[in-house]
Motif scaffolding. Sequence first.
Motif, PDB file in Angstrom:
ATOM      1  N   VAL A  20       6.238 -41.584  12.802  1.00 59.03           N
ATOM      2  CA  VAL A  20       5.667 -40.090  13.636  1.00 59.03           C
ATOM      3  C   VAL A  20       6.639 -39.120  13.425  1.00 59.03           C
ATOM      4  CG1 VAL A  20       4.975 -39.160  15.660  1.00 59.03           C
ATOM      5  CG2 VAL A  20       4.598 -41.462  15.403  1.00 59.03           C
ATOM      6  N   VAL A  21       6.271 -37.955  12.434  1.00 61.44           N
ATOM      7  CA  VAL A  21       7.248 -36.952  12.065  1.00 61.44           C
ATOM      8  C   VAL A  21       6.538 -35.384  12.489  1.00 61.44           C
ATOM      9  CG1 VAL A  21       7.782 -38.356  10.280  1.00 61.44           C
ATOM     10  CG2 VAL A  21       6.279 -36.250   9.813  1.00 61.44           C
ATOM     11  N   PRO A  22       7.871 -34.593  12.904  1.00 58.53           N
ATOM     12  CA  PRO A  22       7.260 -33.286  13.088  1.00 58.53           C
ATOM     13  C   PRO A  22       6.894 -32.492  11.627  1.00 58.53           C
ATOM     14  CG  PRO A  22       9.603 -33.388  13.109  1.00 58.53           C
ATOM     15  CD  PRO A  22       9.142 -34.855  13.047  1.00 58.53           C
ATOM     16  N   ASN A  23       6.124 -31.846  11.559  1.00 59.21           N
ATOM     17  CA  ASN A  23       5.691 -31.414  10.103  1.00 59.21           C
ATOM     18  C   ASN A  23       6.820 -30.565   9.630  1.00 59.21           C
ATOM     19  OD1 ASN A  23       3.095 -32.688  10.520  1.00 59.21           O
ATOM     20  ND2 ASN A  23       1.940 -30.724  11.032  1.00 59.21           N
ATOM     21  N   GLU A  24       7.331 -29.698  10.694  1.00 60.86           N
ATOM     22  CA  GLU A  24       8.440 -28.850  10.498  1.00 60.86           C
ATOM     23  C   GLU A  24       9.579 -29.750  10.482  1.00 60.86           C
ATOM     24  OE1 GLU A  24      10.986 -25.600  12.225  1.00 60.86           O
ATOM     25  OE2 GLU A  24       8.720 -25.149  12.521  1.00 60.86           O
ATOM     26  N   PRO A  25      10.521 -29.903   9.113  1.00 61.35           N
ATOM     27  CA  PRO A  25      11.628 -30.921   9.396  1.00 61.35           C
ATOM     28  C   PRO A  25      12.523 -30.394  10.088  1.00 61.35           C
ATOM     29  CG  PRO A  25      11.555 -29.827   7.304  1.00 61.35           C
ATOM     30  CD  PRO A  25      10.122 -29.303   7.943  1.00 61.35           C
ATOM     31  N   ASP A  84      20.306 -32.496  15.462  1.00 57.18           N
ATOM     32  CA  ASP A  84      19.838 -31.231  15.022  1.00 57.18           C
ATOM     33  C   ASP A  84      18.735 -30.525  15.996  1.00 57.18           C
ATOM     34  OD1 ASP A  84      21.494 -31.019  12.610  1.00 57.18           O
ATOM     35  OD2 ASP A  84      20.285 -32.546  12.031  1.00 57.18           O
ATOM     36  N   LEU A  85      18.328 -31.082  16.918  1.00 57.33           N
ATOM     37  CA  LEU A  85      17.362 -30.660  17.972  1.00 57.33           C
ATOM     38  C   LEU A  85      17.741 -29.487  18.710  1.00 57.33           C
ATOM     39  CD1 LEU A  85      15.622 -34.354  18.940  1.00 57.33           C
ATOM     40  CD2 LEU A  85      14.554 -32.397  17.454  1.00 57.33           C
ATOM     41  N   GLU A  86      16.937 -28.554  18.779  1.00 57.48           N
ATOM     42  CA  GLU A  86      17.336 -27.534  19.792  1.00 57.48           C
ATOM     43  C   GLU A  86      16.068 -27.322  20.733  1.00 57.48           C
ATOM     44  OE1 GLU A  86      17.367 -24.281  17.018  1.00 57.48           O
ATOM     45  OE2 GLU A  86      19.078 -25.077  15.716  1.00 57.48           O
ATOM     46  N   GLU A  87      16.393 -26.441  21.662  1.00 57.67           N
ATOM     47  CA  GLU A  87      15.568 -26.408  22.727  1.00 57.67           C
ATOM     48  C   GLU A  87      14.147 -26.028  22.404  1.00 57.67           C
ATOM     49  OE1 GLU A  87      16.899 -23.800  25.739  1.00 57.67           O
ATOM     50  OE2 GLU A  87      15.255 -23.920  27.262  1.00 57.67           O
ATOM     51  N   ARG A  88      13.956 -25.259  21.112  1.00 58.15           N
ATOM     52  CA  ARG A  88      12.651 -24.960  20.728  1.00 58.15           C
ATOM     53  C   ARG A  88      12.056 -26.195  20.204  1.00 58.15           C
ATOM     54  NH1 ARG A  88      12.699 -24.145  15.022  1.00 58.15           N
ATOM     55  NH2 ARG A  88      14.955 -24.701  14.088  1.00 58.15           N
ATOM     56  N   HIS A  89      12.467 -27.375  20.231  1.00 57.26           N
ATOM     57  CA  HIS A  89      11.919 -28.524  19.724  1.00 57.26           C
ATOM     58  C   HIS A  89      11.268 -29.354  20.659  1.00 57.26           C
ATOM     59  CE1 HIS A  89      14.814 -27.993  16.020  1.00 57.26           C
ATOM     60  NE2 HIS A  89      13.612 -27.831  15.475  1.00 57.26           N
ATOM     61  N   ASP A  90      11.536 -28.972  22.048  1.00 59.72           N
ATOM     62  CA  ASP A  90      11.284 -29.968  23.320  1.00 59.72           C
ATOM     63  C   ASP A  90       9.716 -30.338  23.017  1.00 59.72           C
ATOM     64  OD1 ASP A  90      13.896 -29.622  23.807  1.00 59.72           O
ATOM     65  OD2 ASP A  90      13.700 -28.570  25.724  1.00 59.72           O
ATOM     66  N   ALA A  91       8.897 -29.321  23.158  1.00 59.93           N
ATOM     67  CA  ALA A  91       7.650 -29.620  22.945  1.00 59.93           C
ATOM     68  C   ALA A  91       7.032 -30.459  21.950  1.00 59.93           C
ATOM     69  CB  ALA A  91       6.830 -28.131  22.995  1.00 59.93           C
ATOM     70  N   VAL A  92       7.754 -30.281  20.420  1.00 54.59           N
ATOM     71  CA  VAL A  92       7.024 -31.052  19.559  1.00 54.59           C
ATOM     72  C   VAL A  92       7.791 -32.676  19.801  1.00 54.59           C
ATOM     73  CG1 VAL A  92       8.866 -30.689  17.775  1.00 54.59           C
ATOM     74  CG2 VAL A  92       6.471 -31.120  17.073  1.00 54.59           C
ATOM     75  N   VAL A  93       8.808 -32.781  20.208  1.00 55.21           N
ATOM     76  CA  VAL A  93       9.242 -34.061  20.440  1.00 55.21           C
ATOM     77  C   VAL A  93       8.568 -34.879  21.529  1.00 55.21           C
ATOM     78  CG1 VAL A  93      11.424 -35.272  21.255  1.00 55.21           C
ATOM     79  CG2 VAL A  93      11.552 -33.526  19.497  1.00 55.21           C
ATOM     80  N   GLY A  94       8.190 -34.085  22.520  1.00 59.96           N
ATOM     81  CA  GLY A  94       7.388 -34.750  23.564  1.00 59.96           C
ATOM     82  C   GLY A  94       6.043 -35.093  23.182  1.00 59.96           C
ATOM     83  N   ASP A 114      -1.775 -29.686  13.482  1.00 58.67           N
ATOM     84  CA  ASP A 114      -0.651 -28.859  12.815  1.00 58.67           C
ATOM     85  C   ASP A 114       0.811 -28.714  13.183  1.00 58.67           C
ATOM     86  OD1 ASP A 114      -1.346 -28.304  15.466  1.00 58.67           O
ATOM     87  OD2 ASP A 114      -1.239 -26.261  15.485  1.00 58.67           O
ATOM     88  N   GLU A 115       1.278 -29.635  13.959  1.00 57.33           N
ATOM     89  CA  GLU A 115       2.516 -29.986  14.328  1.00 57.33           C
ATOM     90  C   GLU A 115       3.091 -31.237  13.972  1.00 57.33           C
ATOM     91  OE1 GLU A 115       3.750 -27.436  18.169  1.00 57.33           O
ATOM     92  OE2 GLU A 115       2.640 -29.215  18.643  1.00 57.33           O
ATOM     93  N   ILE A 116       2.390 -32.297  14.207  1.00 51.70           N
ATOM     94  CA  ILE A 116       2.853 -33.783  13.672  1.00 51.70           C
ATOM     95  C   ILE A 116       2.000 -34.460  12.760  1.00 51.70           C
ATOM     96  CG2 ILE A 116       2.855 -35.805  15.176  1.00 51.70           C
ATOM     97  CD1 ILE A 116       3.806 -34.329  17.429  1.00 51.70           C
ATOM     98  N   THR A 117       2.624 -35.528  11.968  1.00 51.15           N
ATOM     99  CA  THR A 117       2.078 -36.317  11.034  1.00 51.15           C
ATOM    100  C   THR A 117       2.469 -37.382  11.281  1.00 51.15           C
ATOM    101  OG1 THR A 117       1.669 -34.613   9.438  1.00 51.15           O
ATOM    102  CG2 THR A 117       1.184 -36.874   8.564  1.00 51.15           C
ATOM    103  N   ALA A 118       1.554 -38.696  11.421  1.00 51.38           N
ATOM    104  CA  ALA A 118       1.871 -39.904  11.417  1.00 51.38           C
ATOM    105  C   ALA A 118       1.527 -40.834  10.276  1.00 51.38           C
ATOM    106  CB  ALA A 118       1.502 -40.516  12.697  1.00 51.38           C
ATOM    107  N   PHE A 119       2.364 -41.573   9.730  1.00 49.14           N
ATOM    108  CA  PHE A 119       1.759 -42.252   8.376  1.00 49.14           C
ATOM    109  C   PHE A 119       2.349 -43.865   8.449  1.00 49.14           C
ATOM    110  CE2 PHE A 119       5.019 -39.316   7.555  1.00 49.14           C
ATOM    111  CZ  PHE A 119       6.270 -40.230   7.091  1.00 49.14           C
TER     112      PHE A 119
END
Length: 118
Positions: free
Chosen positions: A40-45, A51-61, A22-27
Amino acid sequence: MPTLFERIVTGELPGDIVYQDDEITAFRDIEPAAPVHVLVVPNEPVATANDLEERHDAVVGRMLRVAAKIARDEGIAESGYRLIVNCNEHGGQEVFHLHLHLVGGRSLGPMLPRPRKG
Ligand code: 5GP
């Protein structure tokens, strides 16, 4: 306008998807630079690393952990691989939807050519 990678995430455009949650797609990269080349990309662009913010920390990890899982699945975890994020012009970024390149399956050589001395 949705990004090219968003359109792959949603299935609007075809993509050789190797992982999705639900958060990440890889192709697989359409023009692979190595035997294994997966994006490997976050589903939400997010456009760029800038442009990364603190709220992206989890998805980037999570992107890193998913990349390591894909490397295991592709059989290149032990031989090794490289993870690359390009940013803006000098980084050679072409698609403005943050993505991690997972490349491996052959020896990749030095990280970057070093400038000649003298
Ligand atoms: P960047 O230069 O932005 O870091 O990397 C963009 C990557 O996206 C490139 O390696 C390029 O080959 C890949 N790419 C561009 N268009 C497509 C596409 O339509 N599908 C897939 N799977 N990869 C693409």
